[in-house]
Write a protein that holds these residues in place. Sequence first.
Motif, PDB file in Angstrom:
ATOM      1  N   LEU A   1       0.834  -1.131   0.037  1.00 36.15           N
ATOM      2  CA  LEU A   1      -0.063  -0.006   0.111  1.00 36.15           C
ATOM      3  C   LEU A   1       0.883   1.252   0.081  1.00 36.15           C
ATOM      4  O   LEU A   1       0.641   2.062  -0.812  1.00 36.15           O
ATOM      5  N   ARG A   2       1.830   1.151   0.956  1.00 41.14           N
ATOM      6  CA  ARG A   2       3.014   2.320   0.829  1.00 41.14           C
ATOM      7  C   ARG A   2       3.688   2.576  -0.464  1.00 41.14           C
ATOM      8  O   ARG A   2       3.618   3.876  -1.005  1.00 41.14           O
ATOM      9  N   ARG A   3       3.947   1.629  -1.104  1.00 42.38           N
ATOM     10  CA  ARG A   3       4.609   1.816  -2.411  1.00 42.38           C
ATOM     11  C   ARG A   3       3.535   2.382  -3.419  1.00 42.38           C
ATOM     12  O   ARG A   3       3.834   3.347  -4.245  1.00 42.38           O
ATOM     13  N   LEU A   4       2.366   1.840  -3.495  1.00 44.49           N
ATOM     14  CA  LEU A   4       1.184   2.332  -4.503  1.00 44.49           C
ATOM     15  C   LEU A   4       1.093   3.864  -3.823  1.00 44.49           C
ATOM     16  O   LEU A   4       0.978   4.342  -5.121  1.00 44.49           O
ATOM     17  N   VAL A   5       0.826   4.064  -2.728  1.00 44.02           N
ATOM     18  CA  VAL A   5       0.612   5.593  -2.499  1.00 44.02           C
ATOM     19  C   VAL A   5       1.833   6.529  -2.880  1.00 44.02           C
ATOM     20  O   VAL A   5       1.310   7.509  -3.671  1.00 44.02           O
ATOM     21  N   ARG A   6       3.033   5.991  -2.649  1.00 40.57           N
ATOM     22  CA  ARG A   6       4.086   6.973  -2.880  1.00 40.57           C
ATOM     23  C   ARG A   6       4.276   7.029  -4.447  1.00 40.57           C
ATOM     24  O   ARG A   6       4.817   8.137  -4.680  1.00 40.57           O
TER      25      ARG A   6
ATOM     26  N   VAL B   1      -2.535   4.821  -6.380  1.00 39.83           N
ATOM     27  CA  VAL B   1      -3.875   4.949  -5.391  1.00 39.83           C
ATOM     28  C   VAL B   1      -3.758   6.111  -4.679  1.00 39.83           C
ATOM     29  O   VAL B   1      -2.566   6.468  -4.147  1.00 39.83           O
ATOM     30  N   PRO B   2      -4.874   6.617  -4.112  1.00 37.34           N
ATOM     31  CA  PRO B   2      -4.889   7.765  -3.344  1.00 37.34           C
ATOM     32  C   PRO B   2      -4.423   7.473  -1.981  1.00 37.34           C
ATOM     33  O   PRO B   2      -4.477   6.316  -1.609  1.00 37.34           O
ATOM     34  N   ASN B   3      -4.109   8.672  -1.181  1.00 39.30           N
ATOM     35  CA  ASN B   3      -3.665   8.360   0.229  1.00 39.30           C
ATOM     36  C   ASN B   3      -4.907   8.231   1.087  1.00 39.30           C
ATOM     37  O   ASN B   3      -5.343   9.210   1.500  1.00 39.30           O
ATOM     38  N   LEU B   4      -5.255   7.112   1.247  1.00 39.58           N
ATOM     39  CA  LEU B   4      -6.789   6.951   2.070  1.00 39.58           C
ATOM     40  C   LEU B   4      -6.224   6.522   3.486  1.00 39.58           C
ATOM     41  O   LEU B   4      -5.033   6.002   4.074  1.00 39.58           O
ATOM     42  N   PRO B   5      -7.069   6.851   4.311  1.00 35.25           N
ATOM     43  CA  PRO B   5      -7.058   6.055   5.732  1.00 35.25           C
ATOM     44  C   PRO B   5      -6.704   4.628   5.796  1.00 35.25           C
ATOM     45  O   PRO B   5      -7.689   4.108   5.183  1.00 35.25           O
ATOM     46  N   VAL B   6      -5.921   4.095   6.476  1.00 29.78           N
ATOM     47  CA  VAL B   6      -5.525   2.933   6.507  1.00 29.78           C
ATOM     48  C   VAL B   6      -5.797   2.028   8.010  1.00 29.78           C
ATOM     49  O   VAL B   6      -4.862   2.622   8.776  1.00 29.78           O
ATOM     50  N   TYR B   7      -6.801   1.439   8.154  1.00 25.58           N
ATOM     51  CA  TYR B   7      -7.115   1.057   9.684  1.00 25.58           C
ATOM     52  C   TYR B   7      -6.537  -0.406   9.698  1.00 25.58           C
ATOM     53  O   TYR B   7      -6.545  -1.152   8.873  1.00 25.58           O
ATOM     54  N   VAL B   8      -5.716  -0.668  10.649  1.00 23.46           N
ATOM     55  CA  VAL B   8      -5.385  -2.161  11.192  1.00 23.46           C
ATOM     56  C   VAL B   8      -6.074  -2.398  12.452  1.00 23.46           C
ATOM     57  O   VAL B   8      -5.841  -1.858  13.299  1.00 23.46           O
TER      58      VAL B   8
ATOM     59  N   GLY C   1     -15.768   6.541   4.257  1.00 24.60           N
ATOM     60  CA  GLY C   1     -15.001   6.081   3.048  1.00 24.60           C
ATOM     61  C   GLY C   1     -14.755   7.184   2.197  1.00 24.60           C
ATOM     62  O   GLY C   1     -15.215   8.418   2.212  1.00 24.60           O
ATOM     63  N   PRO C   2     -13.726   7.067   1.212  1.00 20.06           N
ATOM     64  CA  PRO C   2     -13.162   5.897   0.882  1.00 20.06           C
ATOM     65  C   PRO C   2     -11.944   5.470   2.167  1.00 20.06           C
ATOM     66  O   PRO C   2     -11.618   6.574   2.727  1.00 20.06           O
ATOM     67  N   ALA C   3     -11.619   4.292   2.308  1.00 23.67           N
ATOM     68  CA  ALA C   3     -10.803   4.238   3.242  1.00 23.67           C
ATOM     69  C   ALA C   3     -10.510   2.539   3.299  1.00 23.67           C
ATOM     70  O   ALA C   3     -11.076   1.878   2.396  1.00 23.67           O
TER      71      ALA C   3
END
Length: 471
Positions: free
Chosen positions: A267-272, A276-283, A339-341
């Motif tokens: 996800l980090r690579r795709l955002v950088r 893909v847009p920089n979305l909130p990512v919940y773990v 969303g989006p998230a």
Amino acid sequence: MTTPRPRTPVPLLRFLGATGTVTGSRFLVDTPRARVLVDCGLYQGLKPLRLRNWSPFPVEPTSIDAVVLTHAHVDHSGYLPALARGGFRGSVFATGGTLDLCRIVLPDSAHLQEEDAGYANRKGFSKHVPALPLYTQRDAERVLEQFVACAFGHAVEIAPGVHATFRPAGHILGSATAAIEITGAATRTVLFSGDLGRRGHPILKPPARMPAADFVVVESTYGDRRHEDVESLRRFEDALARTAARGGVVVIPSFAVDRTEVILLHLRRLVREGRVPNLPVYVDSPMALAALEIYRRALGAGGEEIREGFAGDGDVFDPGRLIEARSVEASMAINEERGPAVIVSASGMASGGRVLHHLARRLPDERNAVVLVGFQAEGTRGRSLADGAREVKMLGRYVSVRAEVVAVPAFSVHADQDEILGWLRGTPRPPQTAFVVHGEPAAAAALHDAIERELRWTAAVPRYLEQVRVD
Ligand SMILES: [Zn+2]
């Protein structure tokens, strides 16, 4: 504390599990001077296999001098507390990373055992009254005290006349191949692959070259397959972008250890890269967050199994807007996210855990998506979703599936057939025999045939409880 037992005149290898299945890894090395168990896994999946967890262990636990553990996954480590409960008092030799992960994995497994027993008691369907757990948190804590942390690449004497050497296996943090060297009339080495990782793991180095061995016991989870990585990654990226564009939420049921880390890094690579847009990512999984801390520490410390290039790059697991839901309240608050998230939550096959709440909430809305990132076993909700179910039952009710469901199987952390053969080819000399284990029958047979055809080695697929000479 060892019970007298008949000593074998020649070294023997006995297959106590992971035959015809990918769970219950347990291999016994019996020598004239010692008895060593390599891996001590729990059986999972189909009921006839799970019942084996409850049968008496095939040899007296008190007669085992030492256990060698290749890695922390429950199907390799999860029977340890039961072995200790049965009287095993020897040492458990494992790498430091495996010990760190076992500190969260084994108590969690014990917690599940206790919950299962409690549920059976409430529902009154156990044959035993009251139903007892296979083991308790106390058993898990106790066996953790028997662990001895070992460095990679050094031979350690684990029992009289038996040495073990761990080498990185690239599968999860701490995972190792284990070379068991038996000294006697002749010196013989039996090499256990454990689970073999992939060359492309974003954090871990590829498996170390296979050392010389007289016998090798090799896993075959994906022995009949080739991963299509590029295609898989594109599906992952497309699903994220599509869902974000329609304002939806992506739910990713994920295995708590390692898979969550791999997803966050992607996800980090795709955002950088702006893909893909920089979305909130919940773990949202207590165990995944505990494992995440262990991975962060390991990356900070570096070490033999960790790839270079992580130092000084901030939190590599933060795609940009990472939110760690530690408390139940924080988990509940995710329900308000419009969303989006992205929500990453365990368990990986949606068989339990907090991800059920997220699925129940998000599945009925067609703006949302569920991305399945690993092997989905027969009989799990993950498999039903992958197979296109229109509704799934969870938390006591039926939930409509209107969200998009996307399977990305190649996020696997297991080597495929080419990668296993590549690892075997690295050995300086062919072993006498390659034993193919830890695979469904078709996968094991395919790898067996490939070893005989392409390497021209003698290969065998052992049966449950089969015994062979390794002198
Ligand atoms: Zn594993």
